[in-house]
Every structure is written in C-alpha cells, then in structure tokens.
Design an enzyme around this catalytic site. Sequence first.
Site, PDB file in Angstrom:
ATOM      1  N   SER A   1       0.644  -1.339   0.030  1.00  0.00           N
ATOM      2  CA  SER A   1       0.023   0.075  -0.051  1.00  0.00           C
ATOM      3  C   SER A   1       0.795   1.057  -0.006  1.00  0.00           C
ATOM      4  O   SER A   1       2.152   1.239   0.358  1.00  0.00           O
ATOM      5  CB  SER A   1      -1.074   0.176   1.247  1.00  0.00           C
ATOM      6  OG  SER A   1      -0.129   0.225   2.506  1.00  0.00           O
ATOM      7  N   LYS A   2       0.227   2.262  -0.199  1.00  0.00           N
ATOM      8  CA  LYS A   2       0.803   3.659  -0.234  1.00  0.00           C
ATOM      9  C   LYS A   2       1.520   3.794   0.905  1.00  0.00           C
ATOM     10  O   LYS A   2       2.576   4.530   1.156  1.00  0.00           O
ATOM     11  CB  LYS A   2      -0.211   4.873  -0.574  1.00  0.00           C
ATOM     12  CG  LYS A   2       0.225   6.025  -1.196  1.00  0.00           C
ATOM     13  CD  LYS A   2      -0.924   6.840  -1.460  1.00  0.00           C
ATOM     14  CE  LYS A   2      -1.236   7.833  -0.235  1.00  0.00           C
ATOM     15  NZ  LYS A   2      -2.258   8.721  -0.487  1.00  0.00           N
ATOM     16  N   ARG A   3       0.966   3.380   2.054  1.00  0.00           N
ATOM     17  CA  ARG A   3       1.378   3.744   3.349  1.00  0.00           C
ATOM     18  C   ARG A   3       2.588   2.924   3.790  1.00  0.00           C
ATOM     19  O   ARG A   3       3.539   3.312   4.459  1.00  0.00           O
ATOM     20  CB  ARG A   3       0.164   3.284   4.571  1.00  0.00           C
ATOM     21  CG  ARG A   3      -0.317   4.454   5.217  1.00  0.00           C
ATOM     22  CD  ARG A   3      -1.772   3.980   5.753  1.00  0.00           C
ATOM     23  NE  ARG A   3      -2.862   4.029   4.954  1.00  0.00           N
ATOM     24  CZ  ARG A   3      -3.508   2.644   4.823  1.00  0.00           C
ATOM     25  NH1 ARG A   3      -3.284   1.690   5.537  1.00  0.00           N
ATOM     26  NH2 ARG A   3      -4.521   2.604   3.992  1.00  0.00           N
TER      27      ARG A   3
ATOM     28  N   ALA B   1       5.270   4.950   2.213  1.00  0.00           N
ATOM     29  CA  ALA B   1       5.623   6.126   3.203  1.00  0.00           C
ATOM     30  C   ALA B   1       6.496   5.549   4.458  1.00  0.00           C
ATOM     31  O   ALA B   1       7.436   6.134   4.688  1.00  0.00           O
ATOM     32  CB  ALA B   1       4.373   7.015   3.594  1.00  0.00           C
TER      33      ALA B   1
END
Length: 509
Positions: free
Chosen positions: A265-267, A270
């Site tokens: 995921s994008k998370r 990050a």
Amino acid sequence: MTTDKKVRVRFAPSPTGGLHLGGVRTVLYNYLFARQHGGDFILRIEDTDQTRFVPGAEEYIFQCLAWAGLEPDESVKHGGAYGPYRQSERKELYRSYAEQLVENGRAYYAFDTPEELEQMRRDFKTEQNPSPQYDHQVRGKMRNSLTLSKEEVARLLKENTRHVIRIRMPENETIGFTDMIRGEVNFNTSLVDDKVLLKADGMPTYHLAVVVDDYLMKITHAFRGEEWLPSAPVHILLWQYLFGLEQMPQWAHFPLILGPSGKLSKRDGAKYGFPVFAMNWTDPKSGELTEGFKEKGFLPEAFINLLAVLGWNDGTEQEVFSLEELIRKFSMDRVHSSGAKFDYEKAKWYNHEWIKKLAPEDLTQRVKEMLIAKELPVTDDGALQQIVEMVKDRTTLLPDFYEQTAYFFQTPENIDIAAIQPKWNEAKQLFFTELIRNYELTDTWEAAVLENSFKEIAAASQLKPGEVMLPLRIMLVGGKFGPHVFDIAAILGKKETMQRIRHTLGLLN
Ligand code: GLU
C-alpha cells in the site's frame, strides 16, 4: 473461446489517484501480450463512479504510461474505432442492456431508499451474518419489481422514482470459468449479492459497464488484478445473459503485489521510504504528495523489468530483460498465482543493472537532463559522457549522479578538512608544495603522467603514496569519494586542479 480473432486487450483504470505499481504491471502484461500476438492494446477510462472523480488523475495515467514506454493503441488520446473510450461518455448505451436484463427476468428494478436499506441491514443482522447483503434471501422482502405489482412498478417508473437495477443472482448454482493462470475457478451463486448494475443517476456500475464494453470493444482477453476475482461470477452471468458465454474474453487474474505487511500500500511506501506509484502524485484535495519511481530516479527500463518479474519468470536464472526480450519471452502460463513480494533493495539492484546496461550516449543524455534540472552548468557532452562512464558503477538511482559528478562542474563548497587535519604534518605540506611546482611545469596534463610525478615526489619525500592520495582526493572532490583521483584531475584540467589544491592548502595553514 475467442483465440482465432485478432487479440485485443485492455487496461481499464478508474482515474481516482496515483497509479500503483500493480496497475503498471497490469498494463505491462497486457502490453506484452498484445505485442506478442500482433494485437491491440486499449486503454479505457472507467469513470462511472462520479463520487470518486479526481481531477487530473486521467491525464496522470497517460503521463505514467508514456514515461514507462507502454503506449496504448487506442484510447481517449490515441483515438480508435471503438470509442468513446471514457465510460462516462458512453452512459446512454448501458441502460438498454440493463433493461433487456429486466425484461428477461435476469434483473429487477429496486426502489428502496437509503433509509430502507439501512433498516434492512439492521433487521437481517444476525451473529452468523453481521453485515447482511441485498441477496436472494433478502430481495423478496424489499421494495422492488419482484415484490411490487406490475401496476405499482409502472407508476413508480412513470413518476421518475429513484431506483436502481439489480442483477437477480440465481440460487445455489455453481458457475465457473477457466482462468489462464489459475485454471478452473468456481463460485456458488448463493454467496453473491444482487449487485447494482445501473445506479440511480443512470450510470452503470463497474459490473455492467465492464461486460458491455469488453463486448463492444471486441476484447478477446481481459487481464486484471486478483482483487477483481470475487466480481467474476457476476460478470460470467452478465456475459451469459447478454452476449453468450462463447463471446466472453479469456480471463487472467494477476497475483497481488505484497509489501512488508500484506498487500503493498501507499502507507507501506511512506513508512519504509520507497515509492509505490509510477510517478509523483499530488492529491488535489489534501495537497499530499506521494513520491513516484520516476522522480526517485528509476529508469523506465528498470521499472518495467522489475515489474515484469514481480509474478513472472522465464524459467531460467535470467533477471535482466529488455522490453523487446519480454515481448518475446512473456507467457501467461508462467505467471504465478500466489502473491509476489516487492523488495525495494532488489528494485534498486535492477536500476543499477540498467544504468550499466544503457548505451553510454543514452545514459549521458538522461544524466544531463537531471543535472541541468538541478542547475549544474553542464555543456560539453563528450566530457560528461567520460565522467558518467567513470562514476556509473557508484550509482544506483539517477540522482546519485548529482553527488558523484557535481564537483566536476563546480568547485566544492565544503572541503572535509577534518578528514585531513589530524594527520597533516610538515612532510605533507612540503610534498604538496613540490607537487604544485611539478604540476605547474607539466605540459602533458594526463592521468598517467600526473600519477607518475605524484608517486616520484612521494618516494623522494619518503611518504607512502596512500598517505597523500586521500588529501589530494579531498582537495579535488571535497570528500572521501569518487573514481580514480588522477582521472579526476585530468578532467578538471590544470588550472582548476591547481586552484583546488592551493585553496585547501590555504585552509590547512
Ligand atoms: N476499473 C477497474 C479498475 O479500476 C478495472 C478492472 C478490470 O480490468 O476489469 O481496475
């Protein structure tokens, strides 16, 4: 099935945000399959969910594909005979199919208000079934054309009462298809709810639109992510009811791409400091920027290569593949069905391999663009190519070339004096004074000549070359890095080399 027809495949993104690595892999596999079979690759924008519309997202998808070198043959931008390629512009087309299904008893009008649906979820909630769906168990107790009289339905429709059209899922039937990767996949229809096909705003849902458009656009093979597998029973039935199963494209569902904690995921990106989007994406609402592979400094060749092998291999140990090779070697039956783990260190390894693999002129041009964007005064391509070749082994991502080459174009601002000072002494001071004298008199400013003189003077001064080599490097580069120090001096030229040595000597005194 449809194998004798011209191969036509499609990528059908919903333009709702950044383009995830899994999306680009879907594009890539579609693209490879199309090229391999002399077929067409279509890009269709699936924007029927107006509530999820994100300005700029469509244009961004095209930019990502252009960067990756995976241009569609047909799309909103590329044209084609099967347009419009944006579903919102095809709105009028879908209703008649939905109505045909109602007429044939395969679908029905449902007039339930949001409050009634809420009520249903409360009424039918049990311990075994905490979130009841609108399905064969429930539909008989709701307000729809299965429960209301013909006259009542006609009246409600005439009065333009808000309604949707739902598919009427058969009870307890087994339906299936042969997935090109997974083989036989079967579903029990009782487990699937009566999905909405046409929404109250007249827009189709994904389920209806995808089937109608795959049919009208003569799609022969539909490849998509594994997350769409649960929708397959609805699509199979729609194919059967509307067009006949023999018209249905061959399907393949690609494995998920896994991150450190499940689906990537994008998370994760990050959190672990790596990109998950193809290119930088700025959310227009929040202004939040998510970094992309492009901006991180990945070469498109490497990006494609690392995506190709996330879920596929050619059965040998080979890891580095060009797009041309992939077109030749790719095959659906070597795509794995289980999740593919994304490893950022490995991704960087691919980039390093591609930095080494690109033709020197090509790499130099790309480095040049990046350096100029960072305002380095690069002019001479010949010199730059020489520099790039010298340092490329020390780089992983494109921006590494900045650090590794900036000192060739501008005098270093910071000199790591602390790395010289502790061992600095009279002998070294004298050595450099002598070196300057010698170098000033040199006519042939070449690496080998400079190195020779350097070593002779060191020997005469009873110093080991290594003891004075590091100071020289720091004088020229600013720090303890870079290629062979005399190659650096040769490229810097006499004037600049002398200036840098003198400058640091000044700092040391
Ligand atoms: N619109 C779907 C998506 O956003 C397409 C899935 C499919 O290819 O059928 O991925």
